[in-house]
Design an enzyme around this catalytic site. Structure first.
Site, PDB file in Angstrom:
ATOM      1  N   LEU A 154       0.842  -1.201   0.000  1.00  0.00           N
ATOM      2  CA  LEU A 154       0.000   0.000   0.000  1.00  0.00           C
ATOM      3  C   LEU A 154       0.881   1.256   0.000  1.00  0.00           C
ATOM      4  CD1 LEU A 154      -3.137   0.417   0.020  1.00  0.00           C
ATOM      5  CD2 LEU A 154      -2.891   1.022   2.430  1.00  0.00           C
ATOM      6  N   GLY A 155       1.686   1.368  -1.059  1.00  0.00           N
ATOM      7  CA  GLY A 155       2.465   2.595  -1.270  1.00  0.00           C
ATOM      8  C   GLY A 155       1.614   3.571  -2.063  1.00  0.00           C
ATOM      9  N   ILE A 157       1.206   3.925  -5.357  1.00  0.00           N
ATOM     10  CA  ILE A 157       0.400   3.295  -6.411  1.00  0.00           C
ATOM     11  C   ILE A 157      -0.678   2.425  -5.764  1.00  0.00           C
ATOM     12  CG2 ILE A 157       0.385   1.842  -8.472  1.00  0.00           C
ATOM     13  CD1 ILE A 157       3.352   2.522  -8.880  1.00  0.00           C
ATOM     14  N   ARG A 177       3.462  -6.054   6.925  1.00  0.00           N
ATOM     15  CA  ARG A 177       4.052  -6.776   8.046  1.00  0.00           C
ATOM     16  C   ARG A 177       4.018  -5.875   9.271  1.00  0.00           C
ATOM     17  NH1 ARG A 177       9.402  -8.978   5.889  1.00  0.00           N
ATOM     18  NH2 ARG A 177       9.824  -6.770   6.041  1.00  0.00           N
ATOM     19  N   ARG A 235       6.344  -6.572 -10.216  1.00  0.00           N
ATOM     20  CA  ARG A 235       7.467  -7.193 -10.909  1.00  0.00           C
ATOM     21  C   ARG A 235       7.230  -8.692 -10.950  1.00  0.00           C
ATOM     22  NH1 ARG A 235       8.525  -2.957 -12.622  1.00  0.00           N
ATOM     23  NH2 ARG A 235      10.404  -1.699 -12.381  1.00  0.00           N
ATOM     24  N   ASP A 259       0.705  -8.346 -15.820  1.00  0.00           N
ATOM     25  CA  ASP A 259       1.375  -7.365 -16.680  1.00  0.00           C
ATOM     26  C   ASP A 259       2.887  -7.548 -16.651  1.00  0.00           C
ATOM     27  OD1 ASP A 259       1.342  -5.020 -18.392  1.00  0.00           O
ATOM     28  OD2 ASP A 259       2.132  -3.891 -16.684  1.00  0.00           O
ATOM     29  N   GLU A 264      10.910 -11.411 -18.664  1.00  0.00           N
ATOM     30  CA  GLU A 264      10.322 -10.649 -19.799  1.00  0.00           C
ATOM     31  C   GLU A 264      11.331 -10.524 -20.935  1.00  0.00           C
ATOM     32  OE1 GLU A 264       8.944  -6.970 -18.092  1.00  0.00           O
ATOM     33  OE2 GLU A 264       7.714  -8.040 -16.644  1.00  0.00           O
ATOM     34  N   HIS A 282       3.835  -5.696 -19.951  1.00  0.00           N
ATOM     35  CA  HIS A 282       4.426  -4.670 -19.075  1.00  0.00           C
ATOM     36  C   HIS A 282       4.040  -3.260 -19.549  1.00  0.00           C
ATOM     37  CE1 HIS A 282       7.967  -3.896 -16.126  1.00  0.00           C
ATOM     38  NE2 HIS A 282       7.123  -2.880 -16.110  1.00  0.00           N
TER      39      HIS A 282
HETATM   40  C1  8YV Z   1       8.939   0.697 -16.729  1.00  0.00           C
HETATM   41  C2  8YV Z   1       7.969   0.246 -14.617  1.00  0.00           C
HETATM   42  O1  8YV Z   1       9.952   1.254 -15.995  1.00  0.00           O
HETATM   43  O2  8YV Z   1       8.038   2.318 -13.519  1.00  0.00           O
HETATM   44  C3  8YV Z   1       8.308   1.126 -13.481  1.00  0.00           C
HETATM   45  O3  8YV Z   1       8.854   0.610 -12.485  1.00  0.00           O
HETATM   46  O4  8YV Z   1       7.972  -0.934 -14.501  1.00  0.00           O
HETATM   47  C4  8YV Z   1       7.656   0.809 -15.935  1.00  0.00           C
HETATM   48  O5  8YV Z   1       7.155   2.082 -15.876  1.00  0.00           O
HETATM   49  C5  8YV Z   1       8.922   1.357 -18.023  1.00  0.00           C
HETATM   50  O6  8YV Z   1       8.027   0.695 -18.788  1.00  0.00           O
HETATM   51  C6  8YV Z   1      10.303   1.269 -18.670  1.00  0.00           C
HETATM   52  O7  8YV Z   1      10.237   1.583 -19.983  1.00  0.00           O
END
Ligand code: 8YV
Length: 317
Positions: A154-155, A157, A177, A235, A259, A264, A282
């Site tokens: 819960l940062g 974003i 935690r 990630r 995503d 990747e 992504h």
């Molecule tokens: C990628 C992201 O960095 O902000 C992030 O952490 O994963 C994305 O915004 C961006 O797509 C790199 O081109």
């Protein structure tokens, strides 16, 4: 601008306006265009003072080691786990990222994936395109309304996702935690499996890196259960991908909206075949508005650094 243009190594192709600004104000070296790296290092390595990279490209210590006068790495993206921050700190190299400007776009991606998996949008579209509508009915989906959206991370974003999900009349819960956040009224779980058990949609938005590696493991997925969905806009490293494939094949979870992936742009072949999985490449921050704002912020960081050695949005190393 200082009168002498600083030498900057750009790690991979960047947003067009960032590229134009860098080329105008700096002495740019494009890593992907360098044919003979040893010859380039011999001629230019010691001149390079800045690196511009992205959350996806990251940096590689072996090459940074050959840039003895490197002072700063400016990264396009909020996540900087593709850089070795201990190494940068040891060398006194500064790092900037692009926080805040992408909160909305990533949150919208999370909501898009939630809607897509719950209402089977991708599957429904494949159904129409395959001409199947004329010979049958499409199966029902699930409401978001009234369901529980469990947020892992819960940062900034995560909070934006919570706000958007609350707009769909979802109940919001989160994992942290230890203690709950004092200034947040959403339901707190100090145990990730308990949050998973309570969630209809488990949304992953923690930073990547060693601390969160494979946080979403087999047990968490089992706890999520066969009628619930995993959404990952963080990630690939945060989810045990093999365990996720297993959980989907076994029906341990209801589906997933993904995503990001472990390796990747490679996506496990098993996932391609599953109708209850939505796969995107992504694109979390991938809107015109947001990518422009990210490009502007990277450029502001580079420019300010070479003006007065400070950064607009420094990462605390
Ligand atoms: C990628 C992201 O960095 O902000 C992030 O952490 O994963 C994305 O915004 C961006 O797509 C790199 O081109």
């Amino acid at each position: 601008m200082s009168d002498k243009k600083a030498d900057v190594l750009v790690w991979g192709p960047m947003h067009a306006s960032l590229t134009a600004g860098l080329n105008r104000d700096f002495n740019v070296h494009n890593l992907w265009e360098i044919k003979d790296l040893d010859a380039w290092v011999a001629e230019h390595g010691a001149k390079v003072r800045g690196v511009v990279t992205s959350g996806v490209f990251g940096t590689d210590n072996a090459l940074l080691e050959r840039l003895p006068n490197l002072e700063v790495v400016n990264s396009f993206g909020v996540g900087y786990d593709a850089n070795d921050t201990d190494y940068l700190a040891r060398r006194g190299i500064k790092l900037s990222n692009t926080p805040d400007v992408l909160n909305n776009a990533v949150a919208e991606t999370a909501l898009a994936l939630m809607l897509c998996v719950s209402r089977r949008i991708s599957e429904a579209e494949r159904f129409v395109r395959a001409g199947k509508w004329t010979s049958g009915k499409f199966p029902l989906g699930n409401d978001l309304c009234g369901k529980t959206c469990g947020i892992v991370g819960l940062g900034k974003i995560g909070k934006t996702i919570a706000k958007r999900a609350a707009g769909f009349d979802m109940n919001i819960a989160y994992y942290r935690r230890g203690q709950a956040y004092a200034d947040v009224s959403y339901t707190h779980y100090g145990d990730l499996q308990e949050l998973a058990r309570a969630s209809d949609y488990l949304v992953v938005i923690v930073p990547g890196g060693p601390e969160t590696e494979r946080l979403i493991n087999r047990d968490v997925l089992k706890a999520l259960g066969s009628r619930s969905f995993l959404i990952n806009v963080a990630r690939g490293s945060v989810v045990d991908e093999q365990a996720l494939v297993g959980a989907l094949l076994e029906g341990d979870i209801g589906g997933a909206g993904l995503d990001v992936f472990e390796d990747e742009p490679n996506v496990p072949a098993e996932l391609m075949k599953l109708d209850n999985v939505v796969l995107t490449p992504h694109i979390g921050s991938g809107t015109f508005e947001t990518r422009q704002a990210m490009a502007d912020l990277v450029f502001a960081n580079v420019s300010q650094y070479f003006e007065d050695s400070s950064l607009v949005t420094p990462v605390q190393l």
